[in-house]
Design an enzyme around this catalytic site. Structure first.
Site, PDB file in Angstrom:
ATOM      1  N   SER A 203      -6.286  49.980  -8.176  1.00 31.13           N
ATOM      2  CA  SER A 203      -6.465  51.326  -7.916  1.00 31.13           C
ATOM      3  C   SER A 203      -5.834  51.897  -6.677  1.00 31.13           C
ATOM      4  O   SER A 203      -5.669  53.221  -6.542  1.00 31.13           O
ATOM      5  CB  SER A 203      -8.097  51.748  -7.903  1.00 31.13           C
TER       6      SER A 203
ATOM      7  N   SER B  58      -7.386  54.452  -9.744  1.00 29.18           N
ATOM      8  CA  SER B  58      -8.226  55.339  -9.532  1.00 29.18           C
ATOM      9  C   SER B  58      -8.102  56.396  -8.091  1.00 29.18           C
ATOM     10  O   SER B  58      -8.502  57.375  -8.255  1.00 29.18           O
ATOM     11  CB  SER B  58      -9.694  54.787  -9.762  1.00 29.18           C
TER      12      SER B  58
ATOM     13  N   LYS C  86     -10.742  58.527   0.435  1.00 30.10           N
ATOM     14  CA  LYS C  86     -11.021  58.762  -1.332  1.00 30.10           C
ATOM     15  C   LYS C  86     -12.551  58.965  -1.303  1.00 30.10           C
ATOM     16  O   LYS C  86     -13.231  58.579  -0.543  1.00 30.10           O
ATOM     17  CB  LYS C  86     -10.793  57.122  -1.765  1.00 30.10           C
TER      18      LYS C  86
HETATM   19  N1  GLN Z   1      -8.216  50.372 -13.538  1.00 33.17           N
HETATM   20  C1  GLN Z   1      -9.171  49.277 -13.400  1.00 33.17           C
HETATM   21  C2  GLN Z   1     -10.421  49.507 -13.697  1.00 33.17           C
HETATM   22  O1  GLN Z   1     -10.676  50.693 -14.301  1.00 33.17           O
HETATM   23  C3  GLN Z   1      -8.907  49.371 -11.725  1.00 33.17           C
HETATM   24  C4  GLN Z   1      -9.779  50.274 -11.112  1.00 33.17           C
HETATM   25  C5  GLN Z   1      -9.826  50.328  -9.485  1.00 33.17           C
HETATM   26  O2  GLN Z   1      -8.827  49.358  -8.846  1.00 33.17           O
HETATM   27  N2  GLN Z   1     -10.879  50.654  -9.148  1.00 33.17           N
HETATM   28  O3  GLN Z   1     -11.173  48.906 -13.511  1.00 33.17           O
END
Ligand code: GLN
Length: 498
Positions: free
Chosen positions: A183, A159, A84
């Site tokens: 994410s 994400s 990532k």
């Molecule tokens: N959707 C969550 C956020 O926007 C989780 C994102 C993540 O785990 N990086 O904070």
């Protein structure tokens, strides 16, 4: 009978490594086969592909292999992997899918990347993601959204959307993601693969570009549970460079999860106590999703496990607490990007604060700016007690509630995502509906417990993920339960139309 050879890109990481050791494939052949698929990627999974570097590394490995006796070959020898793009890779651009870091090339490797290299893995590229990991649909990326491999008009989850989609689309057998509030699990669920958010402190965050330090972990993503355990065994290590890394004396014995799966006894499984969380099976959960989960847990009955139900009312406050804490930490972490010390610079002349404001206005996308503003607000002198401190207290209550639940159960079950993968553009319009998608995933981050998502059904051709949560340091239990579940369902054999 004619035996049709399995295509390289259909093979799991374990199969690939074994085939390389047996001399059936050269590492270069393996890496080329995957790179070829990456080059034709219709899903926008990657921000950077390092083709030449990966091929050169593969050729080096082909020479090196003679130095090893078969039992001494490193665990990921010759296996391609995607990383990532918020995880630092020396000499490879690392953007966090933000214009702010569009041209940033780290001068060091994250600890997990060092571990991958030591294990013999070959990094093929950096995957697309929500900007600074903020989002659940992969639509906040400066480099455009990733598409869902099962239906390209839908989101892949976020994400870590690029990491999940590239694994699902057979462009690479393994990937690393990061999980601050879901994410890893969200895109794993929407793309039909397995993903693990480890116990807080199990995997080093050194070299991870921070979003919300107290919540996030790097974790493995793969098609099968065995591959997931294989990758986890490589990256879970104590790291003195990360002050939140759990020291050896508090860790379960390192690096044995895969081996344990290979010698699993039915008794170990049938003794497990499991429960569905009622609050995560009712309001806000699409009925197709909750029905899929209800049907799926029946599979455990084969192993004499009766899945109970448990109510944890505190979870109702998990989402607001999560968003306050995550935004507060984000506003502090992202303060360093001013275009002077770090990040995008518009180049326009002006007064000191005007220049910084302009760099940040142009360098960050809308969602990131929104979170910096809200995060700054909840930390401000007048509102700190009302929001941030309250959120910390709620976090403690949730942790205690889960601790209590784990006195009675080894595994808590819920859907991973409350709804099926939405259409592109559908949720991003309204941030609140976007945040609601994290209903089931954020409790594990607030409490620091491990959580795994595994495909459990398909509804209208779209994958549904089931989430398993366990007490801290009990990844082993998650792997075992997921492994027998996978054995019964064999959903990893389903391949998306790409
Ligand atoms: N959707 C969550 C956020 O926007 C989780 C994102 C993540 O785990 N990086 O904070």
């Amino acid at each position: 009978m004619q035996v049709v050879a399995m295509k390289i890109y259909e093979m799991t990481a374990l199969e690939l490594r074994d085939a390389i050791i047996r001399g059936e494939y050269k590492v270069e052949e393996v890496v080329s086969a995957f790179l070829e698929r990456i080059e034709k990627d219709p899903l926008n999974c990657y921000i950077t592909v390092v083709k030449e570097q990966a091929l050169e590394e593969a050729r080096k490995k082909d020479k090196e292999i003679k130095e090893y006796t078969p039992d001494k070959v490193p665990p990921l020898f010759g296996v391609p992997i995607a990383v990532k793009d918020n995880i630092s890779t020396k000499g490879i651009r690392t953007t966090c899918a933000s214009r702010m870091l569009e041209n940033y090339v780290p001068v060091f490797d994250a600890t997990v990347v060092e571990l991958l290299k030591q294990a013999g893995a070959i990094i093929v590229g950096k995957t697309n993601m929500d900007e600074f990991a903020m989002g659940s649909t992969n639509e906040t990326s400066y480099f455009g959204p990733v598409l869902n491999p099962w239906d390209r008009s839908r989101v892949p989850g976020g994400s870590s959307g690029g990491s999940a989609a590239t694994v699902a689309a057979r462009q690479v057998p393994l990937a690393l993601g990061t999980d601050t509030g879901g994410s890893i699990r969200a895109p794993a669920s929407y793309c039909g693969i397995v993903g693990l958010k480890p116990t807080y402190g199990m995997v080093s965050r050194y070299g991870l570009i921070a979003y919300a330090d107290s919540l996030e972990q790097i974790g493995p993503m793969a098609r099968t549970v065995e591959d997931l355990a294989l990758l986890f065994d490589v990256i879970e290590r104590y790291d003195p460079r990360d002050s939140t890394s759990v020291p050896p004396k508090f860790r379960p014995s390192t690096g044995r999860h895969l081996q344990e799966l290979r010698t699993i006894f039915p008794e170990e499984i049938s003794g497990l106590r499991m429960a569905l969380i009622s609050e995560l099976m009712s309001e806000g959960i699409e009925s197709e999703v909750s029905h899929s989960i209800m049907r799926s847990v029946e599979i455990f009955e084969k192993y004499d496990i009766m899945v109970d139900e448990i109510s944890i009312p505190e979870l109702r406050y998990a989402l607001p607490a999560y968003y306050i804490i995550a935004m507060a930490e984000a506003s502090s972490n992202l303060a360093r990007y001013d275009g002077i010390r770090y990040g995008f610079s518009s180049g326009a002349p002006g007064k000191f604060y005007d220049v910084i404001a302009e760099n940040r206005r142009l360098g960050f996308g809308e969602e990131v700016r929104r979170r910096i503003l809200l995060g700054t607000f909840v930390l401000s002198a007048g509102y700190y007690g009302q929001y941030y401190l309250k959120a910390l207290k709620v976090r403690r209550l949730i942790k205690e509630a889960l601790d209590r639940a784990f006195k009675s159960f080894d595994i808590l079950i819920s859907p991973t995502m409350p709804i099926l993968p939405p259409k592109l553009g559908e949720r991003i319009k309204d941030p609140l509906t976007l945040y609601l998608m994290d209903l089931c995933t954020v409790p594990a981050n607030l409490a620091g417990v491990p959580a795994l998502s595994i495909p459990c059904a398909f509804v209208n051709g779209l994958p549904v993920g089931m989430q398993l949560m366990a007490p801290p340091f009990h990844e082993d239990v998650l792997f075992k339960a997921a492994y027998i579940f996978q054995k019964e369902t064999r959903l990893y054999e389903m391949s998306p139309p790409v």
